[in-house]
Design a protein around this motif. Structure first.
Motif, PDB file in Angstrom:
ATOM      1  N   ALA A 166      66.178  37.729  36.237  1.00  0.00           N
ATOM      2  CA  ALA A 166      66.954  37.360  36.452  1.00  0.00           C
ATOM      3  C   ALA A 166      68.342  37.575  35.613  1.00  0.00           C
ATOM      4  CB  ALA A 166      67.093  35.765  36.614  1.00  0.00           C
ATOM      5  N   LEU A 167      67.820  37.213  33.980  1.00  0.00           N
ATOM      6  CA  LEU A 167      68.983  37.900  32.831  1.00  0.00           C
ATOM      7  C   LEU A 167      68.798  39.645  32.400  1.00  0.00           C
ATOM      8  CD1 LEU A 167      67.600  35.408  30.294  1.00  0.00           C
ATOM      9  CD2 LEU A 167      69.215  35.231  32.138  1.00  0.00           C
ATOM     10  N   TYR A 168      68.032  40.419  33.314  1.00  0.00           N
ATOM     11  CA  TYR A 168      68.194  41.744  33.046  1.00  0.00           C
ATOM     12  C   TYR A 168      69.915  42.006  33.222  1.00  0.00           C
ATOM     13  CZ  TYR A 168      63.380  42.635  32.951  1.00  0.00           C
ATOM     14  OH  TYR A 168      62.100  42.948  33.319  1.00  0.00           O
ATOM     15  N   PHE A 169      70.416  41.500  33.846  1.00  0.00           N
ATOM     16  CA  PHE A 169      72.506  41.760  33.893  1.00  0.00           C
ATOM     17  C   PHE A 169      73.077  41.937  32.515  1.00  0.00           C
ATOM     18  CE2 PHE A 169      72.473  37.587  34.606  1.00  0.00           C
ATOM     19  CZ  PHE A 169      74.212  37.779  34.517  1.00  0.00           C
ATOM     20  N   LEU A 170      72.846  41.575  32.349  1.00  0.00           N
ATOM     21  CA  LEU A 170      73.227  40.936  31.151  1.00  0.00           C
ATOM     22  C   LEU A 170      72.888  41.956  29.938  1.00  0.00           C
ATOM     23  CD1 LEU A 170      72.024  37.268  29.893  1.00  0.00           C
ATOM     24  CD2 LEU A 170      74.837  37.725  30.307  1.00  0.00           C
ATOM     25  N   VAL A 171      72.211  43.227  30.071  1.00  0.00           N
ATOM     26  CA  VAL A 171      72.294  44.010  29.502  1.00  0.00           C
ATOM     27  C   VAL A 171      72.117  44.951  30.222  1.00  0.00           C
ATOM     28  CG1 VAL A 171      69.936  43.212  28.039  1.00  0.00           C
ATOM     29  CG2 VAL A 171      69.700  44.372  29.761  1.00  0.00           C
ATOM     30  N   GLU A 172      73.076  44.921  31.577  1.00  0.00           N
ATOM     31  CA  GLU A 172      73.650  46.508  31.917  1.00  0.00           C
ATOM     32  C   GLU A 172      75.145  46.889  30.874  1.00  0.00           C
ATOM     33  OE1 GLU A 172      73.034  45.466  35.785  1.00  0.00           O
ATOM     34  OE2 GLU A 172      70.975  45.461  36.041  1.00  0.00           O
ATOM     35  N   GLN A 173      75.620  48.017  31.897  1.00  0.00           N
ATOM     36  CA  GLN A 173      76.376  48.479  30.962  1.00  0.00           C
ATOM     37  C   GLN A 173      77.955  47.480  31.838  1.00  0.00           C
ATOM     38  OE1 GLN A 173      79.729  50.362  32.901  1.00  0.00           O
ATOM     39  NE2 GLN A 173      80.688  50.466  30.983  1.00  0.00           N
ATOM     40  N   THR A 193      85.373  53.115  23.068  1.00  0.00           N
ATOM     41  CA  THR A 193      83.606  53.520  22.470  1.00  0.00           C
ATOM     42  C   THR A 193      83.114  52.080  22.145  1.00  0.00           C
ATOM     43  OG1 THR A 193      85.282  53.565  20.321  1.00  0.00           O
ATOM     44  CG2 THR A 193      84.718  55.733  21.468  1.00  0.00           C
ATOM     45  N   THR A 194      83.610  50.670  21.685  1.00  0.00           N
ATOM     46  CA  THR A 194      82.658  49.350  21.046  1.00  0.00           C
ATOM     47  C   THR A 194      81.587  49.704  22.437  1.00  0.00           C
ATOM     48  OG1 THR A 194      84.550  48.622  22.111  1.00  0.00           O
ATOM     49  CG2 THR A 194      84.691  48.990  20.026  1.00  0.00           C
ATOM     50  N   TRP A 195      82.181  49.293  23.247  1.00  0.00           N
ATOM     51  CA  TRP A 195      81.225  49.276  24.608  1.00  0.00           C
ATOM     52  C   TRP A 195      80.388  50.220  24.905  1.00  0.00           C
ATOM     53  CZ3 TRP A 195      86.485  47.816  26.020  1.00  0.00           C
ATOM     54  CH2 TRP A 195      87.117  49.273  26.725  1.00  0.00           C
ATOM     55  N   ILE A 196      80.838  51.426  24.929  1.00  0.00           N
ATOM     56  CA  ILE A 196      79.447  52.725  24.898  1.00  0.00           C
ATOM     57  C   ILE A 196      78.716  52.636  23.654  1.00  0.00           C
ATOM     58  CG2 ILE A 196      79.471  55.082  24.673  1.00  0.00           C
ATOM     59  CD1 ILE A 196      82.579  54.871  26.356  1.00  0.00           C
ATOM     60  N   VAL A 197      78.938  52.635  22.698  1.00  0.00           N
ATOM     61  CA  VAL A 197      78.242  52.775  21.489  1.00  0.00           C
ATOM     62  C   VAL A 197      77.465  51.061  21.776  1.00  0.00           C
ATOM     63  CG1 VAL A 197      77.503  52.130  18.713  1.00  0.00           C
ATOM     64  CG2 VAL A 197      79.519  53.331  19.632  1.00  0.00           C
ATOM     65  N   ASP A 198      78.012  50.330  22.069  1.00  0.00           N
ATOM     66  CA  ASP A 198      76.584  49.304  22.212  1.00  0.00           C
ATOM     67  C   ASP A 198      75.740  49.142  23.006  1.00  0.00           C
ATOM     68  OD1 ASP A 198      77.460  47.487  20.054  1.00  0.00           O
ATOM     69  OD2 ASP A 198      78.936  45.797  21.692  1.00  0.00           O
ATOM     70  N   GLN A 199      75.568  49.926  24.892  1.00  0.00           N
ATOM     71  CA  GLN A 199      75.396  49.610  25.479  1.00  0.00           C
ATOM     72  C   GLN A 199      74.559  51.009  25.060  1.00  0.00           C
ATOM     73  OE1 GLN A 199      75.753  48.207  28.234  1.00  0.00           O
ATOM     74  NE2 GLN A 199      73.434  48.868  29.099  1.00  0.00           N
ATOM     75  N   VAL A 200      74.497  51.634  23.997  1.00  0.00           N
ATOM     76  CA  VAL A 200      73.575  53.075  24.130  1.00  0.00           C
ATOM     77  C   VAL A 200      72.443  52.762  23.254  1.00  0.00           C
ATOM     78  CG1 VAL A 200      73.506  54.831  22.034  1.00  0.00           C
ATOM     79  CG2 VAL A 200      75.001  55.506  23.355  1.00  0.00           C
ATOM     80  N   GLY A 201      72.524  51.006  22.517  1.00  0.00           N
ATOM     81  CA  GLY A 201      71.446  50.600  21.659  1.00  0.00           C
ATOM     82  C   GLY A 201      70.893  49.580  22.770  1.00  0.00           C
ATOM     83  N   LEU A 202      71.224  49.000  23.983  1.00  0.00           N
ATOM     84  CA  LEU A 202      70.522  47.973  24.197  1.00  0.00           C
ATOM     85  C   LEU A 202      69.425  49.171  25.867  1.00  0.00           C
ATOM     86  CD1 LEU A 202      73.476  45.871  25.593  1.00  0.00           C
ATOM     87  CD2 LEU A 202      71.839  45.059  24.987  1.00  0.00           C
ATOM     88  N   ASN A 207      64.375  48.765  24.655  1.00  0.00           N
ATOM     89  CA  ASN A 207      65.585  46.954  23.816  1.00  0.00           C
ATOM     90  C   ASN A 207      65.591  45.929  24.817  1.00  0.00           C
ATOM     91  OD1 ASN A 207      68.678  46.620  23.258  1.00  0.00           O
ATOM     92  ND2 ASN A 207      67.589  47.469  21.287  1.00  0.00           N
ATOM     93  N   ARG A 208      65.606  45.940  26.451  1.00  0.00           N
ATOM     94  CA  ARG A 208      65.308  44.732  27.002  1.00  0.00           C
ATOM     95  C   ARG A 208      64.908  44.134  26.527  1.00  0.00           C
ATOM     96  NH1 ARG A 208      65.380  46.551  33.213  1.00  0.00           N
ATOM     97  NH2 ARG A 208      63.276  46.347  32.481  1.00  0.00           N
TER      98      ARG A 208
END
Length: 297
Positions: A166-173, A193-202, A207-208
């Motif tokens: 139920a928390l998987y949505f929190l690591v989506e773009q 680019t901030t959230w793009i870089v973060d999302q690459v990590g997630l 990582n999930r």
């Protein structure tokens, strides 16, 4: 003195380094004189030391500024969650090892989001090293865990697979971008680019599960809130609060209770959201410099 002949501020380049701590590579950014007062910058979820990319050079003329990435974040090691315990206790072990390896005998702590419980756990272990606190949307009181936390609290109460998923949505773009945009009036101030870089990590394989383990572990911080507050009362670190007041994750209700326990406290509620540095970086930098200088730190 006119602007034309004013003395220029010394420019300190940012260095990007890696150190080995407890079998993990810990990446960090550092700038400033080795003899200057130290500020240790502890980042939040889902970002890394990248959140301090503009603050570090802003503060470097006056301070030695150091920002590590935790394992599983940024450029640090990302061991599988089955071989490395992604808990706040263990991340604190890494940060404590980092502080020891770098020989930081005194430092001010900048804590944000996940950085708050990590920093406060570190302070419980090394209370005499903490000279001051800079708190940016970092919680230490029950009043600060409101509606956003309801599904995460359900996971703490019953860590079933269903509650985890139920928390998987929190690591989506969509959620990552929302963290930056929510509560910000002028979104043109935000660097995408901030959230793009973060999302690459997630989005890295594995990582999930790391982030889900940390969501679960966050529940272990709440019973420590009385200990954090006892640290505030006993050691009375001068504290500057610079808080995005429109943050839905850590709302300003979490900022107010610090005044119960701290005597030297300066609070600024900023008209922005969770990642306040993205819109109010210069103001925060100036307030840090002024506050720590006033405290002779």
């Amino acid at each position: 003195m006119t602007a034309a002949n004013a003395s220029p501020r010394e420019v300190f380049p940012v260095h990007y380094k890696t150190v080995r701590i407890k079998e993990q590579d810990v990446f960090y950014r550092e700038a400033g004189s080795q003899s200057a007062p130290v500020i240790l910058l502890l980042h939040g979820f889902p970002t890394s030391s990248n959140m301090f990319r503009n603050l570090i050079p802003r503060l470097a003329p006056s301070f030695r500024v150091i920002a590590p990435d935790y394992p599983g974040f940024g450029m640090s090691s990302m061991p599988d969650h089955t071989s490395f315990a992604y808990t706040f206790e263990n991340l604190t072990n890494i940060v404590e090892g980092f502080v020891t390896t770098l020989g930081l005998s005194k430092y001010s702590l900048y804590v944000m989001d996940y950085g708050a419980p990590i920093g406060y756990r570190l302070a419980l272990r090394q209370p005499d090293r903490v000279q001051a606190l800079i708190v940016q949307n970092g919680n230490a009181y029950d009043e600060g865990l409101l509606k956003f936390w309801d599904p995460i609290k359900a996971y703490w109460a019953s860590p079933t697979q269903a509650n985890r998923e139920a928390l998987y949505f929190l690591v989506e773009q969509k959620a990552t971008q929302w963290q930056y945009e929510n509560g910000v009036a002028d979104k043109t101030l935000l660097d995408p680019t901030t959230w793009i870089v973060d999302q690459v990590g997630l989005d890295r394989a594995g990582n999930r599960d790391i982030q889900m383990d940390l969501f679960l572990s966050y529940g272990t911080n709440v019973p420590l809130y009385p200990d954090f507050q006892a640290f505030f009362r006993k050691y009375q670190p001068p504290t500057l609060i610079v808080w995005g007041k429109n943050d839905f994750i850590f709302p300003p209700e979490g900022a107010a209770p610090y005044s119960r326990d701290l005597k030297i406290l300066e609070t600024h509620l900023l008209d922005t959201g969770h990642f306040a540095l993205e819109t109010h970086g210069e103001e925060i930098g100036s307030r840090i410099e002024g506050f720590l200088t006033k405290q002779k730190l």
